[in-house]
Every structure is written in structure tokens, then in C-alpha cells.
Design a protein around this motif. Sequence first.
Motif: not given
Length: 265
Positions: A184-208
Motif C-alpha cells: 500500500m505504501a509503495a503505491y501511494y509513494a508511486s503517485i507522490g502521496a504521503r503515507t502514515g500509520l494508524y494503530s495502537t501499540r498492542s494491535q500493531w505488534d500483534q499484526i505487524v
Amino acid sequence: MHTGSPRRFRVLLVAAAAALLTLVALPAEAATQPGPGNDVSWPQCGKALPKGQAFGIVGVNNGLANTTNPCLSTQLTWAGTSKGGTGQPLVALYVNTANPGASGSWWPTSNTYGGTTVTNPYGDCNQGSYGPACSYMYGFAKAYDDANIRGVNNPSSYTWWLDVETGSSWSTDTLANRADLEGMAAYYASIGARTGLYSTRSQWDQIVGAVPSSSNLYALPSWLAGAKSLAVAGRKCSDTALTGGGQVSLTQYVSGGLDYDRSCV
């Protein structure tokens, strides 16, 4: 009966009046300071939206990564009324993310999507496998759809926040999930858009899990959920970012059934 001279009494009156004016002026001065922003999406369809927000973040999807928020146009218009005064853009977007594999209604079978053959850091997406290569392509495809078929004009002009929550469908393979978000981040970068990450620490650690410095997610800004008030949201600006190379740009808290966002920059 006055115990002081008339001149001294007049001086005291002037001083008291000045102090009173100062007290009255304080709330007006405070009101001119930048307030919090708000984020809205499909749950707010047909409902009154906040007024006077410093910035607005609008959800592109209808709760799932492969859907469209039916109120997207109206809510983008609302976000355009934002007052500014923080380091955030007046209008930003967020998208639902997922890595559903076999449970999804569609899954990629090659490195080509939207007429583009993608340079995939995980190799070839063959036979619809559910590993990192096809997960990367799934993320790329969902970002392409969000930017091109959901009704967002000039998608390159926005910051796109990736909403990463356990309520969505995810693989048990954290590498595959990370690859999905990297796509996802690669596609947005390819069109010149900025990207950020939304989550909580516990959910992020579990998923990613941990994100290496070689990943395109590593230096992205974080938007941290989970605060209970504006004061707590302010303190969370000092929390550790979701990735080792990023910084906390936003924190979120809920009040009166609405999402409020505190800018940390």
C-alpha cells in the motif's frame, strides 16, 4: 467613608478595571488557539459533524478494505472547512487495511494490477499463494483502488493514513501482513502521496511486529489511538512511534461519541 485620597482612589479604580478586562479577555484569547481535529467516516453518515475543527481526516472505505464510504464526498466537503493552525494538513484521508488471504472476495495471482507490472520486493506472486509476495500485491491493489475508484480527486495531494486494527482480517504471518502494508505504501509513494500509520501499540505488534529499517514503513509517521481525553492524548505524543524510524504525528481520543485528534507536530 474613604480612607485614601481621591487621586489614589481613581488610580485604584483604573487598575481594577484593567485587571477585569484582562480576565474577560483570556477566554477569547484561548479560543483563538488551535483546537483538536476530528476524523469521520461511514459511521457518521447522516449525522451532525463537528464544527470548528483544526483539521479533518476522512475515511475512504465503508469499514472494509474493498468498500467505499457512501458519504465520502460530503465528508470531504466538511473537512475542507477546517480552520488550520497545526502542523497537520487541513484535509487528510484514512483507509481500512487487511490481509484476508483465502477469506477475501479477491486475491492477486500475479505482479500486475491496474495495468502496471509491479517490482515486488518479495518476488513473484504465483498461483495466488498467501505469502508475502501476493500479500504485497493485495496491498498495492487496495491502495490503487482507494486512489482511483472511490471518488477521490487528485489523490496525490493527500496524506493517506493506513488504519491497522485487529478487527480486520489478517494472516497469522506477520511478515505477510507487513508486506501487505508495504504494498500500500509503495503505491501511494508511486503517485507522490504521503503515507502514515494508524494503530495502537498492542494491535500493531500483534499484526505487524517489528519493522526493519529496510522497510518502506520504517520512517513513516504514527497516529496513535487509545487516549481517553485531550490531556492524555497530549501525553501520548511522547510515546514511542509504531516503527523505529518514525515519530508520533497524531494521537486520538474519543469524546461524546466523536473521534478527536491531537496534533503532535
